[in-house]
Enzyme design. Sequence first.
Site, short mmCIF file in Angstrom:
data_model
loop_
_atom_site.label_atom_id
_atom_site.label_comp_id
_atom_site.label_asym_id
_atom_site.label_seq_id
_atom_site.Cartn_x
_atom_site.Cartn_y
_atom_site.Cartn_z
N LYS A 49 14.40 -14.37 23.88
CA LYS A 49 15.55 -13.47 24.07
C LYS A 49 16.57 -13.70 22.96
CE LYS A 49 14.77 -13.21 29.03
NZ LYS A 49 14.99 -13.76 30.37
N GLN A 95 18.80 -17.39 33.93
CA GLN A 95 17.32 -17.41 33.95
C GLN A 95 16.82 -17.97 35.28
OE1 GLN A 95 15.42 -16.07 31.52
NE2 GLN A 95 13.51 -16.62 32.50
N ASP A 152 20.75 -8.09 34.31
CA ASP A 152 19.48 -7.99 35.04
C ASP A 152 19.51 -6.88 36.09
OD1 ASP A 152 17.51 -9.98 34.32
OD2 ASP A 152 18.89 -11.52 35.06
#
Length: 283
Positions: free
Chosen positions: A49, A93, A116
């Site tokens: 990422k 995460q 997200d």
Amino acid sequence: MTVILDGKKLRDELLDELKNKLSSYNVIPKLVVILVGENPASRIYVNNKKKTAEKLGINSEVIVYPADISEKELLAKIEELNVDNSVNAILVQLPLPAHIDKSKVINAISPLKDVDGFTPENSGKLLAGENPYVYPCTPKGILLLLDKYGIEVDGKHVVIVGRSNIVGKPLAVMLLNRNATVTVCHSHTKNLSEITKTADILISAVGEKLIEDNMVKMNCVIVDVGIFKDINGKTRGDVDFEKVYEKTSYISPVPGGVGPMTIASLMLNTVELFDLQTKRSCD
Ligand code: GUN
């Protein structure tokens, strides 16, 4: 003839477009990724990422905490990032260590910085058929891939194997919102192969070798979300690609299918949140 759903190619196209768009920005969007603990797979995902963000010219910061960080300290950091105007997107995460309440952590993220799309405000909007600020990255990447290849989902029977909050559940809702007929299978599903055989589009998101050629119907579309290392250390997906390939009209490979699309979606979401926040502050 079978067509491979090339996630790398589409990722590169989308990121080129995004890079172009960003070249006209005076301020660079910033993504903050929080990694707790030493999960090796998570570390690889987070590094990918960061690398992708850097290539694009998105400002990215990775905050790494030891596995024994307290929930309180993590929540305090999120609160700090929520009110920091230089931060546009926050990603924690997953998975988190067992002593940390995952829901509490997700719920603490400002919905307008929730890259997200996992917060109750964003997932609630999705469920109500409204637009969340952004859509969850992996489901969004899958739909972008299907769209790119002109694969219509309206009226199709889509079977999803896996019911995670990250992939299966939001994907099911996004497909329903696009008028697909959706069946979600999971570890308690009886007669799995009887159901997968009825799929026009089969999406497997389990993380183990599961889908064999006798489980799919002729000319179906297969999207493989699973990724793991087999006993020989080879990266592979849920689907027995070599055996199933001939039966499909379209199939996504592992690696090179959904994985790159997830990262592209994360970058798109970061810029979308930046645009929303900037627009809001101008209103
Ligand atoms: N772990 C595996 N996939 C994801 C994802 O899409 N978002 C977050 N936050 N964690 C993950």
